[in-house]
Design a protein around this motif. Sequence first.
Motif, PDB file in Angstrom:
ATOM      1  N   PHE A  62      -6.755   7.054  49.838  1.00 48.19           N
ATOM      2  CA  PHE A  62      -7.647   6.061  49.260  1.00 48.19           C
ATOM      3  C   PHE A  62      -8.995   6.122  49.968  1.00 48.19           C
ATOM      4  O   PHE A  62      -9.057   6.052  51.197  1.00 48.19           O
ATOM      5  CB  PHE A  62      -7.021   4.681  49.410  1.00 48.19           C
ATOM      6  CG  PHE A  62      -7.668   3.594  48.585  1.00 48.19           C
ATOM      7  CD1 PHE A  62      -8.046   3.809  47.274  1.00 48.19           C
ATOM      8  CD2 PHE A  62      -7.898   2.337  49.116  1.00 48.19           C
ATOM      9  CE1 PHE A  62      -8.623   2.803  46.506  1.00 48.19           C
ATOM     10  CE2 PHE A  62      -8.475   1.318  48.371  1.00 48.19           C
ATOM     11  CZ  PHE A  62      -8.838   1.564  47.058  1.00 48.19           C
ATOM     12  N   LEU A  63     -10.058   6.276  49.192  1.00 48.37           N
ATOM     13  CA  LEU A  63     -11.416   6.242  49.743  1.00 48.37           C
ATOM     14  C   LEU A  63     -11.833   4.779  49.845  1.00 48.37           C
ATOM     15  O   LEU A  63     -12.258   4.173  48.859  1.00 48.37           O
ATOM     16  CB  LEU A  63     -12.372   7.026  48.857  1.00 48.37           C
ATOM     17  CG  LEU A  63     -13.803   7.198  49.384  1.00 48.37           C
ATOM     18  CD1 LEU A  63     -13.810   7.930  50.727  1.00 48.37           C
ATOM     19  CD2 LEU A  63     -14.660   7.948  48.363  1.00 48.37           C
ATOM     20  N   VAL A  64     -11.695   4.226  51.029  1.00 44.49           N
ATOM     21  CA  VAL A  64     -11.897   2.794  51.245  1.00 44.49           C
ATOM     22  C   VAL A  64     -13.362   2.513  51.525  1.00 44.49           C
ATOM     23  O   VAL A  64     -13.973   3.122  52.402  1.00 44.49           O
ATOM     24  CB  VAL A  64     -11.016   2.298  52.420  1.00 44.49           C
ATOM     25  CG1 VAL A  64     -11.257   0.820  52.677  1.00 44.49           C
ATOM     26  CG2 VAL A  64      -9.547   2.554  52.123  1.00 44.49           C
ATOM     27  N   LYS A  65     -13.925   1.566  50.789  1.00 44.06           N
ATOM     28  CA  LYS A  65     -15.325   1.189  50.966  1.00 44.06           C
ATOM     29  C   LYS A  65     -15.498  -0.134  51.706  1.00 44.06           C
ATOM     30  O   LYS A  65     -16.581  -0.440  52.197  1.00 44.06           O
ATOM     31  CB  LYS A  65     -16.005   1.104  49.603  1.00 44.06           C
ATOM     32  CG  LYS A  65     -16.035   2.408  48.823  1.00 44.06           C
ATOM     33  CD  LYS A  65     -16.951   3.424  49.466  1.00 44.06           C
ATOM     34  CE  LYS A  65     -17.098   4.665  48.603  1.00 44.06           C
ATOM     35  NZ  LYS A  65     -18.037   5.648  49.201  1.00 44.06           N
ATOM     36  N   SER A  66     -14.438  -0.956  51.757  1.00 44.41           N
ATOM     37  CA  SER A  66     -14.472  -2.230  52.481  1.00 44.41           C
ATOM     38  C   SER A  66     -13.038  -2.682  52.685  1.00 44.41           C
ATOM     39  O   SER A  66     -12.111  -2.181  52.031  1.00 44.41           O
ATOM     40  CB  SER A  66     -15.275  -3.287  51.712  1.00 44.41           C
ATOM     41  OG  SER A  66     -14.769  -3.466  50.400  1.00 44.41           O
ATOM     42  N   LEU A  67     -12.833  -3.628  53.597  1.00 43.55           N
ATOM     43  CA  LEU A  67     -11.472  -4.097  53.856  1.00 43.55           C
ATOM     44  C   LEU A  67     -11.492  -5.459  54.534  1.00 43.55           C
ATOM     45  O   LEU A  67     -12.491  -5.870  55.113  1.00 43.55           O
ATOM     46  CB  LEU A  67     -10.685  -3.077  54.682  1.00 43.55           C
ATOM     47  CG  LEU A  67     -11.159  -2.748  56.105  1.00 43.55           C
ATOM     48  CD1 LEU A  67     -10.540  -3.691  57.144  1.00 43.55           C
ATOM     49  CD2 LEU A  67     -10.796  -1.312  56.471  1.00 43.55           C
ATOM     50  N   VAL A  68     -10.332  -6.136  54.451  1.00 47.75           N
ATOM     51  CA  VAL A  68     -10.128  -7.410  55.136  1.00 47.75           C
ATOM     52  C   VAL A  68      -8.828  -7.323  55.919  1.00 47.75           C
ATOM     53  O   VAL A  68      -7.788  -6.895  55.375  1.00 47.75           O
ATOM     54  CB  VAL A  68     -10.048  -8.594  54.151  1.00 47.75           C
ATOM     55  CG1 VAL A  68      -9.872  -9.908  54.911  1.00 47.75           C
ATOM     56  CG2 VAL A  68     -11.293  -8.657  53.268  1.00 47.75           C
ATOM     57  N   VAL A  69      -8.859  -7.716  57.186  1.00 53.30           N
ATOM     58  CA  VAL A  69      -7.655  -7.786  58.015  1.00 53.30           C
ATOM     59  C   VAL A  69      -7.214  -9.237  58.081  1.00 53.30           C
ATOM     60  O   VAL A  69      -7.990 -10.117  58.468  1.00 53.30           O
ATOM     61  CB  VAL A  69      -7.910  -7.248  59.438  1.00 53.30           C
ATOM     62  CG1 VAL A  69      -6.635  -7.328  60.275  1.00 53.30           C
ATOM     63  CG2 VAL A  69      -8.426  -5.812  59.380  1.00 53.30           C
ATOM     64  N   THR A  70      -5.965  -9.507  57.692  1.00 58.79           N
ATOM     65  CA  THR A  70      -5.436 -10.865  57.730  1.00 58.79           C
ATOM     66  C   THR A  70      -4.366 -10.988  58.822  1.00 58.79           C
ATOM     67  O   THR A  70      -3.772 -10.000  59.238  1.00 58.79           O
ATOM     68  CB  THR A  70      -4.830 -11.266  56.375  1.00 58.79           C
ATOM     69  OG1 THR A  70      -3.729 -10.401  56.067  1.00 58.79           O
ATOM     70  CG2 THR A  70      -5.871 -11.161  55.267  1.00 58.79           C
ATOM     71  N   GLY A  71      -4.118 -12.221  59.257  1.00 59.75           N
ATOM     72  CA  GLY A  71      -3.102 -12.461  60.277  1.00 59.75           C
ATOM     73  C   GLY A  71      -3.622 -12.233  61.679  1.00 59.75           C
ATOM     74  O   GLY A  71      -4.821 -12.366  61.958  1.00 59.75           O
ATOM     75  N   LYS A  72      -2.730 -11.834  62.570  1.00 56.66           N
ATOM     76  CA  LYS A  72      -3.066 -11.711  63.988  1.00 56.66           C
ATOM     77  C   LYS A  72      -2.971 -10.287  64.523  1.00 56.66           C
ATOM     78  O   LYS A  72      -3.226 -10.058  65.694  1.00 56.66           O
ATOM     79  CB  LYS A  72      -2.148 -12.627  64.816  1.00 56.66           C
ATOM     80  CG  LYS A  72      -2.292 -14.104  64.472  1.00 56.66           C
ATOM     81  CD  LYS A  72      -1.413 -14.977  65.358  1.00 56.66           C
ATOM     82  CE  LYS A  72      -1.620 -16.461  65.047  1.00 56.66           C
ATOM     83  NZ  LYS A  72      -0.811 -17.328  65.935  1.00 56.66           N
ATOM     84  N   SER A  73      -2.593  -9.330  63.691  1.00 55.68           N
ATOM     85  CA  SER A  73      -2.352  -7.959  64.161  1.00 55.68           C
ATOM     86  C   SER A  73      -3.565  -7.057  63.988  1.00 55.68           C
ATOM     87  O   SER A  73      -4.383  -7.243  63.082  1.00 55.68           O
ATOM     88  CB  SER A  73      -1.166  -7.345  63.417  1.00 55.68           C
ATOM     89  OG  SER A  73       0.036  -7.989  63.754  1.00 55.68           O
ATOM     90  N   VAL A  74      -3.625  -6.064  64.858  1.00 59.92           N
ATOM     91  CA  VAL A  74      -4.607  -4.981  64.775  1.00 59.92           C
ATOM     92  C   VAL A  74      -3.946  -3.808  64.041  1.00 59.92           C
ATOM     93  O   VAL A  74      -2.730  -3.637  64.099  1.00 59.92           O
ATOM     94  CB  VAL A  74      -5.060  -4.565  66.188  1.00 59.92           C
ATOM     95  CG1 VAL A  74      -6.058  -3.425  66.147  1.00 59.92           C
ATOM     96  CG2 VAL A  74      -5.657  -5.766  66.928  1.00 59.92           C
ATOM     97  N   TRP A  75      -4.762  -3.000  63.345  1.00 64.23           N
ATOM     98  CA  TRP A  75      -4.255  -1.873  62.572  1.00 64.23           C
ATOM     99  C   TRP A  75      -5.013  -0.606  62.924  1.00 64.23           C
ATOM    100  O   TRP A  75      -6.187  -0.652  63.267  1.00 64.23           O
ATOM    101  CB  TRP A  75      -4.401  -2.146  61.078  1.00 64.23           C
ATOM    102  CG  TRP A  75      -3.607  -3.323  60.610  1.00 64.23           C
ATOM    103  CD1 TRP A  75      -3.925  -4.647  60.752  1.00 64.23           C
ATOM    104  CD2 TRP A  75      -2.350  -3.293  59.943  1.00 64.23           C
ATOM    105  NE1 TRP A  75      -2.953  -5.435  60.206  1.00 64.23           N
ATOM    106  CE2 TRP A  75      -1.965  -4.643  59.692  1.00 64.23           C
ATOM    107  CE3 TRP A  75      -1.512  -2.268  59.502  1.00 64.23           C
ATOM    108  CZ2 TRP A  75      -0.784  -4.969  59.050  1.00 64.23           C
ATOM    109  CZ3 TRP A  75      -0.329  -2.592  58.853  1.00 64.23           C
ATOM    110  CH2 TRP A  75       0.022  -3.935  58.634  1.00 64.23           C
TER     111      TRP A  75
END
Length: 204
Positions: free
Chosen positions: A141-154
């Motif tokens: 997937f060619l990702v152009k933006s993102l949101v991280v939810t919760g408490k974890s790092v990815w």
Amino acid sequence: MWIKLAILLVFSLVGQKAQISHSIILYEGTQGWGDSLKIENYVNDLNSVGFNNKASSLCVEDGIWILYDAPSYNMYSDLPSGYFWGEDYCTDLAHDLRQKVSSLRYVGSPFGYKVDGVHLYGRPWFGGTEIFLTGEARISFLVKSLVVTGKSVWTLYEKQDFSGYHVCVAPSNSSSGYPGFYTKEADFGFAGRKIRSIQKDCFP
């Protein structure tokens, strides 16, 4: 004058996790005045519910919401969008979105906006195609933006075997579970690269 909104959370049988309703109220006037519309799910085109290009203010009862100038979540355009989140959070829309909102959707898990996950988007500012992940995955997937939810790092990887070029993305406040918003590729260091695998936690 803003009207205080009450939220009732209903839980299912013991041992089962109930779905927490994401909800937002759009108002035709500023400061919560005028005709209103409560929304609890994705709306691809606000014409379908008679509220296209009408919203001037809003109250997020619960969740993370993205509002778009164009129908279909800005799938085919780079028109303005905006994100709003929290519980009982009310605000007037900025002038670039006021009376211009044509579609909207929530971010993250249907079980609550603080559930660990990463929401990937195919256009800047959370537009277009989306993928929501809550665990290790192989994708392309060619990702152009993102949101991280919760408490974890990815960790995001360029190769499918969790190797090669990689970066870590995190919520804005891990201890409180406040979401992290990355509006464009440069924000997370993956410009021009496809994400092909993803893991929870940061592996530098």
